[in-house]
Design an enzyme around this catalytic site. Sequence first.
Site, PDB file in Angstrom:
ATOM      1  N   GLU A  57       0.868  -1.410   0.205  1.00 37.21           N
ATOM      2  CA  GLU A  57       0.040   0.181  -0.013  1.00 37.21           C
ATOM      3  C   GLU A  57       0.971   1.078  -0.062  1.00 37.21           C
ATOM      4  O   GLU A  57       1.776   1.515   0.875  1.00 37.21           O
ATOM      5  CB  GLU A  57      -0.942   0.052   1.307  1.00 37.21           C
ATOM      6  CG  GLU A  57      -1.942  -1.198   1.355  1.00 37.21           C
ATOM      7  CD  GLU A  57      -2.810  -1.057   2.752  1.00 37.21           C
ATOM      8  OE1 GLU A  57      -2.450  -0.077   3.323  1.00 37.21           O
ATOM      9  OE2 GLU A  57      -3.344  -1.939   2.891  1.00 37.21           O
ATOM     10  N   GLU A  68      -5.532   8.019  10.140  1.00 40.27           N
ATOM     11  CA  GLU A  68      -4.321   7.818  10.542  1.00 40.27           C
ATOM     12  C   GLU A  68      -3.913   8.158  12.080  1.00 40.27           C
ATOM     13  O   GLU A  68      -4.336   9.133  12.579  1.00 40.27           O
ATOM     14  CB  GLU A  68      -3.241   8.215   9.737  1.00 40.27           C
ATOM     15  CG  GLU A  68      -3.653   8.009   8.036  1.00 40.27           C
ATOM     16  CD  GLU A  68      -3.718   6.473   7.649  1.00 40.27           C
ATOM     17  OE1 GLU A  68      -3.100   5.769   8.509  1.00 40.27           O
ATOM     18  OE2 GLU A  68      -4.291   6.313   6.684  1.00 40.27           O
TER      19      GLU A  68
END
Length: 270
Positions: A57, A68
């Site tokens: 990724e 995140e």
Amino acid sequence: MNNIRSSTAASKSRWLITEIFKNGKALITYLTAGDPSLDKTEDYILTMAENGSDLIEIGIPFSDPVAEGETIQNAMTRALSKNIDLDDIFNVVENVRKKSNVPLVFMTYLNPLFSYGYEKFFKKCASTGINGIIVPDMPFEEQEEIKSFTDKYDITIITLIAPTSKERISVLAKQAEGFIYLVSSLGVTGVRSRITTNIDAIVSEIKKVTDTPVAVGFGISTPEQAKKVTKSADGVIIGSAVVKIIAEYKESAASKLAEYVSEIKRVMQD
């Protein structure tokens, strides 16, 4: 093999994402594009592919990455400080594709896609060799906003299923393609000392309705965690632990990444 550097242009032989799950448990790793540099992003993708990563990724730096944790947020801040843009990242993908056919997936948010233009973005994904995309801030019900473009350019949308998705597992799983990204814990990405979610139970529910492989991410960092999770799941996704290595060793992280990735893969195969 799909994760070894090759002198031929890998983009001529695109591998289906599901292929990575056919020879045992799959290891998926993540890095942030442009951290510590674009050249090193290319190098680290190839390093991880050579040492056991079955799919990588590539995080597109964004100023408001809501899914995140601190580790990846900081990596994105470092990349953005160098004025990294999408065309720069596509150039990295193009360079990787001259040497490797390891499957590549972008992890990004809707705003960068919208700003770049959906048609332009997915056309560029196809021409450079991106296989799929993960968009954490795009609700499943709103996938139609980009689905016509991903279908047109043969880019797989990876579906995320969270621990709180129990009532929706059937709907989400039945329509998933490529692989299902099962979020191991509530909250944002980041290394966790313990995974308390009953992964086995959720994987079991998913597999009642689909044959699409299931990979578990968010918080996985140690060989022991990877081994435990993949007793029921088809693969594991490791992001923050990789990004932490890059943050610590910067331009000299290749050997550490090789050691870390190969150890995770070895334990998963035991």
